[in-house]
Design an enzyme around this catalytic site. Structure first.
Site, PDB file in Angstrom:
ATOM      1  N   CYS A   1      25.348  16.260  69.614  1.00  0.00           N
ATOM      2  CA  CYS A   1      26.892  15.417  70.096  1.00  0.00           C
ATOM      3  C   CYS A   1      28.231  16.525  70.367  1.00  0.00           C
ATOM      4  O   CYS A   1      27.662  17.592  71.207  1.00  0.00           O
ATOM      5  CB  CYS A   1      26.908  14.430  69.817  1.00  0.00           C
ATOM      6  SG  CYS A   1      28.075  13.088  70.192  1.00  0.00           S
ATOM      7  N   HIS A   2      29.153  16.520  69.867  1.00  0.00           N
ATOM      8  CA  HIS A   2      29.971  16.840  70.156  1.00  0.00           C
ATOM      9  C   HIS A   2      30.139  18.620  69.258  1.00  0.00           C
ATOM     10  O   HIS A   2      31.231  19.373  69.634  1.00  0.00           O
ATOM     11  CB  HIS A   2      31.836  16.409  69.984  1.00  0.00           C
ATOM     12  CG  HIS A   2      31.490  15.006  71.131  1.00  0.00           C
ATOM     13  ND1 HIS A   2      30.911  13.739  71.018  1.00  0.00           N
ATOM     14  CD2 HIS A   2      32.825  15.268  71.710  1.00  0.00           C
ATOM     15  CE1 HIS A   2      31.959  13.091  71.896  1.00  0.00           C
ATOM     16  NE2 HIS A   2      32.445  14.659  72.558  1.00  0.00           N
TER      17      HIS A   2
END
Length: 187
Positions: free
Chosen positions: A112-113
């Site tokens: 994800c991030h």
């Protein structure tokens, strides 16, 4: 191939604001495959998870980051969420832990991030990664090649996009750990 990673130890580095499923699902899968898993954090006690922008479950911290040693672990998992990596990417102790871990050649995984942490640790230039699409330009500006794939492995670095990719992400972490652990035992 035997997907058993008994007698291995995995660190999951997180703080408040981690995406709940991106920490808990890899933790359960890794434990199910035989690994001992420690949640490491700059915090003590428990850290607050999120389900996107809503508060989710809390997770117990097993070890404070200041007491964690890279040499104790066979793999490092970096869960995403928006808030967790944003906080950790300015924490020099977290970045040093990630950099030092990357030097070992052991399995490093980010979803994800979480590749934001890899950017700030200076680990993405010349690498091919995937992530949540919103940080694509950040990765490219830091010198990485970004691809839109569920999971990608670049020399032991496992990256993935979002919670919908968790089954293949966790499976790939275990596969890469198994390969790398076997290679170290043979060498």
């Amino acid at each position: 191939m035997n997907m058993n990673i008994n007698n291995t130890k995995v660190a999951i580095l997180a703080t408040h604001g981690f995406e709940e499923s991106e920490l808990t699902e890899p933790m359960k899968a890794l434990q199910g495959a035989g690994a001992t898993v420690h949640v490491i954090s700059p915090e003590t006690g428990v850290i607050q998870g999120f389900k996107h922008f809503e508060k989710g479950a809390t997770v117990k911290v097993d070890k404070n980051l200041s007491e964690a040693h890279v040499s104790d672990y066979d793999a490092l998992v970096l869960p995403g969420g928006l808030f967790n990596p944003d906080k950790l990417r300015t924490n020099e102790l977290a970045l040093t832990f990630i950099r030092d871990f990357a030097k070992t050649g052991k399995t490093l995984a980010a979803i994800c991030h979480a590749p934001w942490l890899l950017i700030n640790a200076g680990l993405v230039k010349g690498r091919t990664l995937t992530s949540v699409p919103t940080i694509r330009k950040d990765l490219e500006n830091a010198g990485a090649k970004w691809v839109d794939e569920a999971v990608l492995v670049d020399n032991g670095l496992v990256t993935s996009r979002t919670p919908k990719d968790l089954p293949i992400f966790t499976s790939k972490i275990i596969e890469v750990m198994n390969e790398r652990t076997h290679q170290r035992k043979v060498a």
